[in-house]
Design a protein around this motif. Structure first.
Motif, PDB file in Angstrom:
ATOM      1  N   THR A  20       0.823  -1.374   0.038  1.00  0.00           N
ATOM      2  CA  THR A  20      -0.007   0.046   0.020  1.00  0.00           C
ATOM      3  C   THR A  20       0.955   1.101  -0.162  1.00  0.00           C
ATOM      4  O   THR A  20       1.668   1.383   1.011  1.00  0.00           O
ATOM      5  CB  THR A  20      -0.722  -0.012   1.289  1.00  0.00           C
ATOM      6  N   ASP A  22       1.165   5.476  -0.405  1.00  0.00           N
ATOM      7  CA  ASP A  22       0.509   6.804  -0.480  1.00  0.00           C
ATOM      8  C   ASP A  22       0.793   7.477  -1.814  1.00  0.00           C
ATOM      9  O   ASP A  22       0.022   7.928  -2.466  1.00  0.00           O
ATOM     10  CB  ASP A  22       0.974   7.633   0.900  1.00  0.00           C
ATOM     11  N   TYR A  23       2.065   7.573  -1.975  1.00  0.00           N
ATOM     12  CA  TYR A  23       2.663   7.965  -3.343  1.00  0.00           C
ATOM     13  C   TYR A  23       3.618   7.283  -3.744  1.00  0.00           C
ATOM     14  O   TYR A  23       4.423   6.382  -3.224  1.00  0.00           O
ATOM     15  CB  TYR A  23       2.916   9.432  -3.194  1.00  0.00           C
ATOM     16  N   ARG A 156       0.763  18.577  -1.492  1.00  0.00           N
ATOM     17  CA  ARG A 156      -0.241  17.796  -0.535  1.00  0.00           C
ATOM     18  C   ARG A 156      -1.362  18.774  -0.338  1.00  0.00           C
ATOM     19  O   ARG A 156      -2.493  18.163  -0.767  1.00  0.00           O
ATOM     20  CB  ARG A 156       0.440  17.446   0.782  1.00  0.00           C
ATOM     21  N   CYS A 159      -3.261  18.383  -3.843  1.00  0.00           N
ATOM     22  CA  CYS A 159      -3.746  16.938  -3.892  1.00  0.00           C
ATOM     23  C   CYS A 159      -5.112  16.943  -2.978  1.00  0.00           C
ATOM     24  O   CYS A 159      -6.050  15.957  -3.321  1.00  0.00           O
ATOM     25  CB  CYS A 159      -2.568  16.035  -3.314  1.00  0.00           C
ATOM     26  N   GLU A 160      -4.948  17.175  -1.809  1.00  0.00           N
ATOM     27  CA  GLU A 160      -6.183  17.351  -0.755  1.00  0.00           C
ATOM     28  C   GLU A 160      -7.455  17.815  -1.560  1.00  0.00           C
ATOM     29  O   GLU A 160      -8.708  17.651  -1.379  1.00  0.00           O
ATOM     30  CB  GLU A 160      -5.838  17.654   0.443  1.00  0.00           C
ATOM     31  N   LEU A 166      -6.042  11.334  -3.906  1.00  0.00           N
ATOM     32  CA  LEU A 166      -5.685  11.058  -2.617  1.00  0.00           C
ATOM     33  C   LEU A 166      -5.644   9.515  -2.528  1.00  0.00           C
ATOM     34  O   LEU A 166      -6.377   8.807  -3.351  1.00  0.00           O
ATOM     35  CB  LEU A 166      -7.029  11.351  -1.563  1.00  0.00           C
ATOM     36  N   PRO A 167      -4.884   8.660  -1.630  1.00  0.00           N
ATOM     37  CA  PRO A 167      -4.519   7.462  -1.685  1.00  0.00           C
ATOM     38  C   PRO A 167      -6.021   6.749  -1.547  1.00  0.00           C
ATOM     39  O   PRO A 167      -6.798   7.099  -0.680  1.00  0.00           O
ATOM     40  CB  PRO A 167      -3.651   7.200  -0.300  1.00  0.00           C
TER      41      PRO A 167
END
Length: 171
Positions: A20, A22-23, A156, A159-160, A166-167
């Motif tokens: 997994t 996040d990026y 970030r 992205c948010e 987002l992941p």
């Protein structure tokens, strides 16, 4: 060499058990060659590219081509970072401008791309890299570390604001 590089990059992206994430950040050589093309075509629905330049005109010309390349591939350009914007003296903390300043910001504006920030040259980055140590650990107060932190915070935040990057958003 082209087919060998192509297959190695594809194997690395497809066959590695990433777990997994996040990026996933892929650092590529400058330009529009086989490596960036293979990566862009091998990652399903990439969120985008961060393009790095230096202030010199020859680098800015290459980055313009890179941004056009990303656009042809429908790969969003998340922004431009100007590296080597100045020299951060490790003794006094002052900055010395070595190249004509502001080239990355002007080019980003001309290309209608976000300018994420400027990172000064800091010899400690090389020392840490050679030792296999994260630069940000123990150097958070340096001008380069502050610039990196601001760039990451901007990415970030962007992205948010765009929940699709987002992941887990693609699940």
């Amino acid at each position: 060499r082209g087919p060998l590089k192509y297959h190695t990059i594809r194997q690395f992206i497809k066959d590695v058990e990433w777990g997994t994430l996040d990026y996933l950040i892929v650092d590529l050589p400058p330009g529009t060659g086989d490596e960036p093309l293979t990566v862009a075509q091998s990652i399903p629905a990439p969120d985008g590219a961060v393009v790095v330049t230096t202030p010199q005109q020859v680098a800015i010309t290459d980055v313009r081509k890179c941004i056009s390349f990303c656009r042809k591939l429908q790969l969003p350009v998340l922004g431009v970072v100007e590296n080597m914007s100045a020299f951060a003296c490790p003794h006094c903390g002052g900055k010395v401008v070595l190249f004509a300043p502001g080239g990355g910001a002007r080019m980003a504006k001309d290309m209608n791309v976000a300018f994420l920030g400027s990172v000064p040259i800091d010899p400690t980055i090389g020392v840490c890299s050679d030792a296999g140590l994260p630069f940000m650990d123990g150097n958070a107060g340096s001008p380069a570390a502050k610039a990196f932190a601001e760039i990451v915070a901007t990415l970030r935040q962007d992205c948010e604001a765009d929940a699709s990057c987002l992941p887990g958003a693609a699940d």
